[in-house]
Enzyme design. Structure first.
Site, PDB file in Angstrom:
ATOM      1  CG  ASP A  59      -9.303  -8.355   0.297  1.00  0.00           C
ATOM      2  OD1 ASP A  59      -9.070  -8.628   1.495  1.00  0.00           O
ATOM      3  OD2 ASP A  59     -10.435  -8.007  -0.107  1.00  0.00           O
ATOM      4  CB  SER A  60      -6.047  -4.659   1.681  1.00  0.00           C
ATOM      5  OG  SER A  60      -5.373  -4.411   0.482  1.00  0.00           O
ATOM      6  CG  HIS A  74      -1.856  -1.149   1.244  1.00  0.00           C
ATOM      7  ND1 HIS A  74      -1.469  -2.420   1.619  1.00  0.00           N
ATOM      8  CD2 HIS A  74      -3.165  -1.224   0.916  1.00  0.00           C
ATOM      9  CE1 HIS A  74      -2.502  -3.235   1.528  1.00  0.00           C
ATOM     10  NE2 HIS A  74      -3.547  -2.538   1.097  1.00  0.00           N
TER      11      HIS A  74
END
Length: 182
Positions: free
Chosen positions: A98-99, A55
């Site tokens: 995912d995140s 990120h």
């Protein structure tokens, strides 16, 4: 609107301008169909293993970053071919965490213009078009249009894409290992 964009992302890869002789819509559709058909018919397979989701620190607070998963467990498979110019085409499906540590599948088409500085080393730059499903969007199909780059040695590659976004969303560098099985 989202469903139309998803259909467009799945069915119409961006056409390489140097390969398009006929600029009519029939020529573009014909070229897209032929490109997808040739890639789907290829007998070459590759495996994908996601290794990192980074990120961009400029767009996220440290608190958010600390809560995100940046180690995406997952696996994918695809079919690929090299065209007459030595450029790579692939059709793929992959699922990873995912995140938010939720399962995120993605499937689509990818293209990379390839450069060969030596017999065993290739560098690639291109794009991917596809569709993904995310838990935070109630697994509604979402289009994917993103740049793609790779560094390859023989059958092994490090491949990445960057998902653009705004403050607090997107702006993620997603990286995986690609192994060409045959």
């Amino acid at each position: 609107m989202i469903r139309k964009l998803t259909a467009i992302a799945l069915l119409t890869p961006i056409i390489h301008l140097n390969a398009v002789a006929d600029t009519t819509s029939y020529g573009i559709w014909s070229d897209a169909k032929n490109t997808l058909s040739e890639t789907w018919s290829a007998s070459n397979y590759e495996l994908y293993v996601p290794i990192n989701t980074w990120h961009n620190r400029h767009y996220y607070s440290q608190e958010k970053i600390d809560g995100y998963n940046e180690q995406p467990w997952g696996l994918g498979i695809g079919k690929y071919r090299y065209d007459e110019d030595g450029d790579w085409h692939g059709i793929y499906a992959m699922a990873f965490t995912d995140s938010h540590s939720k399962v995120q599948p993605v499937a689509g088409y990818a293209f990379q213009k390839m450069w060969r500085p030596s017999n065993n080393v290739r560098l690639g730059a291109g794009y991917t078009l596809g569709v993904t499903l995310r838990e935070d969007f109630n697994y509604m199909p979402l289009p994917v249009i993103a740049p793609l780059a790779s560094i390859e040695y023989k059958q092994l590659a490090l491949q990445s894409t960057y998902i653009f976004g705004g403050k607090g969303n997107g702006n993620i560098l997603f990286t995986w290992i690609k192994w060409q099985v045959n």
